[in-house]
Design a protein around this motif. Structure first.
Motif, PDB file in Angstrom:
ATOM      1  N   ARG A 187       1.039  -1.273  -0.293  1.00  0.00           N
ATOM      2  CA  ARG A 187      -0.354   0.089  -0.248  1.00  0.00           C
ATOM      3  C   ARG A 187       0.986   1.328   0.194  1.00  0.00           C
ATOM      4  O   ARG A 187       0.563   2.036  -0.592  1.00  0.00           O
ATOM      5  CB  ARG A 187      -0.454   0.516   1.444  1.00  0.00           C
ATOM      6  CG  ARG A 187      -1.955   1.173   1.195  1.00  0.00           C
ATOM      7  CD  ARG A 187      -2.567   1.349   2.891  1.00  0.00           C
ATOM      8  NE  ARG A 187      -2.147   1.228   3.649  1.00  0.00           N
ATOM      9  CZ  ARG A 187      -1.710   2.170   3.665  1.00  0.00           C
ATOM     10  NH1 ARG A 187      -1.867   3.652   2.880  1.00  0.00           N
ATOM     11  NH2 ARG A 187      -1.193   2.982   5.498  1.00  0.00           N
ATOM     12  N   ARG A 188       2.285   1.150   0.843  1.00  0.00           N
ATOM     13  CA  ARG A 188       2.848   2.191   0.335  1.00  0.00           C
ATOM     14  C   ARG A 188       3.471   2.583  -0.459  1.00  0.00           C
ATOM     15  O   ARG A 188       3.600   3.612  -1.146  1.00  0.00           O
ATOM     16  CB  ARG A 188       4.345   2.453   1.626  1.00  0.00           C
ATOM     17  CG  ARG A 188       3.528   2.320   3.126  1.00  0.00           C
ATOM     18  CD  ARG A 188       4.382   2.226   4.402  1.00  0.00           C
ATOM     19  NE  ARG A 188       3.629   2.507   5.865  1.00  0.00           N
ATOM     20  CZ  ARG A 188       3.864   1.844   6.890  1.00  0.00           C
ATOM     21  NH1 ARG A 188       6.029   1.679   6.802  1.00  0.00           N
ATOM     22  NH2 ARG A 188       3.467   2.492   8.327  1.00  0.00           N
ATOM     23  N   GLU A 189       3.709   1.216  -1.018  1.00  0.00           N
ATOM     24  CA  GLU A 189       4.551   1.952  -2.356  1.00  0.00           C
ATOM     25  C   GLU A 189       3.616   1.539  -3.919  1.00  0.00           C
ATOM     26  O   GLU A 189       4.368   2.899  -4.509  1.00  0.00           O
ATOM     27  CB  GLU A 189       4.914   0.145  -2.525  1.00  0.00           C
ATOM     28  CG  GLU A 189       5.888   0.132  -3.917  1.00  0.00           C
ATOM     29  CD  GLU A 189       5.953  -1.128  -4.818  1.00  0.00           C
ATOM     30  OE1 GLU A 189       7.338  -1.025  -5.753  1.00  0.00           O
ATOM     31  OE2 GLU A 189       5.905  -1.558  -3.903  1.00  0.00           O
ATOM     32  N   SER A 190       2.474   1.790  -3.447  1.00  0.00           N
ATOM     33  CA  SER A 190       1.621   2.450  -4.196  1.00  0.00           C
ATOM     34  C   SER A 190       1.279   4.035  -3.866  1.00  0.00           C
ATOM     35  O   SER A 190       1.275   4.655  -5.008  1.00  0.00           O
ATOM     36  CB  SER A 190      -0.149   1.506  -3.925  1.00  0.00           C
ATOM     37  OG  SER A 190       0.136   0.349  -4.256  1.00  0.00           O
ATOM     38  N   ILE A 191       1.170   3.671  -2.885  1.00  0.00           N
ATOM     39  CA  ILE A 191       0.882   5.467  -2.162  1.00  0.00           C
ATOM     40  C   ILE A 191       1.675   6.717  -2.711  1.00  0.00           C
ATOM     41  O   ILE A 191       2.379   7.160  -3.533  1.00  0.00           O
ATOM     42  CB  ILE A 191       0.714   5.461  -1.303  1.00  0.00           C
ATOM     43  CG1 ILE A 191      -0.494   5.308  -0.640  1.00  0.00           C
ATOM     44  CG2 ILE A 191       1.139   7.224  -0.373  1.00  0.00           C
ATOM     45  CD1 ILE A 191      -0.392   5.381   1.081  1.00  0.00           C
ATOM     46  N   LEU A 192       3.242   5.477  -2.959  1.00  0.00           N
ATOM     47  CA  LEU A 192       4.908   6.424  -3.308  1.00  0.00           C
ATOM     48  C   LEU A 192       4.424   6.271  -4.750  1.00  0.00           C
ATOM     49  O   LEU A 192       5.203   7.991  -5.125  1.00  0.00           O
ATOM     50  CB  LEU A 192       5.910   5.689  -2.392  1.00  0.00           C
ATOM     51  CG  LEU A 192       5.947   6.284  -1.328  1.00  0.00           C
ATOM     52  CD1 LEU A 192       7.708   5.499  -0.993  1.00  0.00           C
ATOM     53  CD2 LEU A 192       6.594   6.876  -0.855  1.00  0.00           C
ATOM     54  N   GLY A 196       4.740   9.456  -7.193  1.00  0.00           N
ATOM     55  CA  GLY A 196       5.813  10.589  -7.842  1.00  0.00           C
ATOM     56  C   GLY A 196       4.891  10.179  -9.241  1.00  0.00           C
ATOM     57  O   GLY A 196       5.995  11.682  -9.901  1.00  0.00           O
ATOM     58  N   GLN A 197       3.988   9.295  -9.610  1.00  0.00           N
ATOM     59  CA  GLN A 197       3.366   9.729 -10.733  1.00  0.00           C
ATOM     60  C   GLN A 197       2.862  12.128 -10.948  1.00  0.00           C
ATOM     61  O   GLN A 197       2.926  12.528 -11.976  1.00  0.00           O
ATOM     62  CB  GLN A 197       2.696   8.970 -11.064  1.00  0.00           C
ATOM     63  CG  GLN A 197       2.700   7.745 -12.003  1.00  0.00           C
ATOM     64  CD  GLN A 197       1.934   6.559 -11.575  1.00  0.00           C
ATOM     65  OE1 GLN A 197       0.493   7.264 -11.970  1.00  0.00           O
ATOM     66  NE2 GLN A 197       2.068   5.628 -12.192  1.00  0.00           N
ATOM     67  N   LYS A 198       1.959  12.475  -9.458  1.00  0.00           N
ATOM     68  CA  LYS A 198       1.416  13.542  -9.569  1.00  0.00           C
ATOM     69  C   LYS A 198       2.980  14.358  -9.971  1.00  0.00           C
ATOM     70  O   LYS A 198       2.091  15.017 -10.829  1.00  0.00           O
ATOM     71  CB  LYS A 198       1.248  12.750  -8.759  1.00  0.00           C
ATOM     72  CG  LYS A 198      -0.140  14.978  -7.753  1.00  0.00           C
ATOM     73  CD  LYS A 198      -0.728  14.525  -6.550  1.00  0.00           C
ATOM     74  CE  LYS A 198      -0.651  16.244  -6.064  1.00  0.00           C
ATOM     75  NZ  LYS A 198      -1.813  16.390  -4.784  1.00  0.00           N
ATOM     76  N   GLN A 199       4.021  13.981  -9.238  1.00  0.00           N
ATOM     77  CA  GLN A 199       5.067  15.035  -9.371  1.00  0.00           C
ATOM     78  C   GLN A 199       5.627  15.090 -10.092  1.00  0.00           C
ATOM     79  O   GLN A 199       6.325  16.547 -10.956  1.00  0.00           O
ATOM     80  CB  GLN A 199       6.270  14.393  -7.859  1.00  0.00           C
ATOM     81  CG  GLN A 199       5.609  15.031  -6.515  1.00  0.00           C
ATOM     82  CD  GLN A 199       5.021  16.033  -6.220  1.00  0.00           C
ATOM     83  OE1 GLN A 199       6.167  17.550  -6.989  1.00  0.00           O
ATOM     84  NE2 GLN A 199       4.380  16.431  -5.630  1.00  0.00           N
ATOM     85  N   SER A 200       5.771  14.158 -11.451  1.00  0.00           N
ATOM     86  CA  SER A 200       6.129  14.369 -12.377  1.00  0.00           C
ATOM     87  C   SER A 200       5.187  14.703 -13.302  1.00  0.00           C
ATOM     88  O   SER A 200       5.662  15.630 -14.739  1.00  0.00           O
ATOM     89  CB  SER A 200       6.361  12.532 -12.984  1.00  0.00           C
ATOM     90  OG  SER A 200       6.578  12.477 -14.646  1.00  0.00           O
ATOM     91  N   GLN A 201       3.602  14.761 -13.579  1.00  0.00           N
ATOM     92  CA  GLN A 201       2.436  15.391 -14.472  1.00  0.00           C
ATOM     93  C   GLN A 201       3.272  16.913 -13.725  1.00  0.00           C
ATOM     94  O   GLN A 201       2.799  17.263 -14.697  1.00  0.00           O
ATOM     95  CB  GLN A 201       2.045  15.302 -14.029  1.00  0.00           C
ATOM     96  CG  GLN A 201       1.453  13.256 -14.453  1.00  0.00           C
ATOM     97  CD  GLN A 201      -0.244  12.913 -14.486  1.00  0.00           C
ATOM     98  OE1 GLN A 201      -1.166  13.943 -13.110  1.00  0.00           O
ATOM     99  NE2 GLN A 201      -0.426  12.001 -14.356  1.00  0.00           N
ATOM    100  N   ILE A 202       3.328  17.627 -12.643  1.00  0.00           N
ATOM    101  CA  ILE A 202       3.135  18.842 -12.276  1.00  0.00           C
ATOM    102  C   ILE A 202       4.427  18.886 -12.524  1.00  0.00           C
ATOM    103  O   ILE A 202       4.382  19.839 -13.287  1.00  0.00           O
ATOM    104  CB  ILE A 202       3.458  18.343 -10.570  1.00  0.00           C
ATOM    105  CG1 ILE A 202       2.448  18.722 -10.182  1.00  0.00           C
ATOM    106  CG2 ILE A 202       3.858  20.223  -9.899  1.00  0.00           C
ATOM    107  CD1 ILE A 202       1.928  17.696  -8.607  1.00  0.00           C
TER     108      ILE A 202
END
Length: 313
Positions: A187-192, A196-202
């Motif tokens: 679960r923590r890995e999925s959150i991370l 990461g994807q969110k930060q990449s899109q940003i």
């Protein structure tokens, strides 16, 4: 001969006395204490230094170390409040503060401490459920240290610290806990990964935004430079035309000055006017109005031009 034998006996006696005296000299090292009895009763506790024991009357009952010691006990089975049996092994850090009480207070002190530790641990864990016992090590350690220190005080022992070394629940519970921990890690890995994807899109959006801003700034600067160039060109053209007009006006003024200086008659003035109208006719104008004063002069000039051509022939 009898004197020689007596001398030998005296020497042997002196040697035996010296041997007894030397064997009864005791040196107590640092961080140690000796408990001494006289005729079977407690006599004294020797500390660091040189001591002499009375032969055949006094004896050293126990040599005690005053350093902090560690006792690692075997795992003990304990049952939690929700009837789960666990294996817990305990480590105790203790120190002997009173050698006399340690010697006479309890028989086999280490066995007594081990049994007391097991009993105390069962009592504390028996009031807790499994989850609470697994997450409350500090609380259990503090309670055990307090209880053991108070219980071992009459034995001349001070318990400084108690640590639960291992807590081993049943195998099936261990498997369930491992699965839960694995699920939590996933679960923590999925959150991370999502973060990461969110930060990449940003970052990508921010990069595109900055790129658009730079392109807009570049286009703006290009337009400004183009407008500046056109303005400079227009200024230069206007300055050139103004300078040409100024030179033309200057030349015309000079011509008028020369004509005035030459005192021309009306016919010369009319001829000059005719030349001016001729130049105007050579331009782009589609209609030219000639004053009546010059019309007659124009015919005269044409006739004069024909005479000149005949002369040349």
């Amino acid at each position: 001969m009898p004197n020689f034998i007596s001398y030998i006996g005296i020497i042997i006696l002196i040697a035996l006395v010296l041997l007894v005296v030397v064997s009864n000299i005791q040196i107590v090292q640092q961080s140690r204490a000796y408990v001494v009895e006289r005729l079977g009763a407690y006599s004294a506790t020797w500390s660091v230094g040189l001591h002499f024991k009375i032969p055949f009357i006094e004896r050293v009952v126990k040599k005690v170390s005053l350093k902090e010691q560690v006792a690692d006990f075997d795992p003990q089975p304990v049952i939690t409040k929700d009837n789960v049996t666990m294996q817990i092994d305990t480590v105790i850090y203790f120190q002997i503060t009173d050698p006399k009480l340690y010697t006479y207070g309890v028989e086999r002190p280490m066995n007594a401490i081990e049994n007391l530790t097991a009993t105390t641990l069962r009592n504390i864990i028996g009031d807790m459920e499994l989850d609470q016992s697994l997450t409350s090590r500090d609380i259990i350690n503090a309670k055990m240290r307090s209880i053991l220190d108070e219980a071992t005080d009459p034995w001349g022992i001070k318990v400084n610290r108690v640590e639960l070394k291992n807590i081993l629940p049943p195998k099936e519970i261990q498997n369930a806990m491992e699965k839960q921990m694995k699920a939590e890690r996933e679960r923590r890995e999925s959150i991370l990964q999502a973060e990461g994807q969110k930060q990449s899109q940003i970052l990508v959006a921010e990069g595109e935004k900055q790129s658009m801003i730079l392109r807009a700034d570049a286009e703006k600067q290009a337009a400004i430079l183009k407008a500046e160039a056109e303005r400079e060109a227009a200024i230069l053209r206007a300055e050139g035309e103004a300078e040409a007009i100024l030179k033309t006006q200057t030349a015309l003024a000079d011509s008028i000055k020369l004509m005035n200086a030459a005192n021309p008659n009306d016919q010369v003035v009319k001829i000059r006017a005719l030349e001016a109208f001729q130049k105007a006719a050579d331009g782009q104008a589609t209609k030219i109005i000639v004053p009546s004063e010059i019309q007659g002069l124009a015919g005269l000039a044409a006739g004069f031009k024909g005479l000149l051509e005949n002369e040349k022939k």
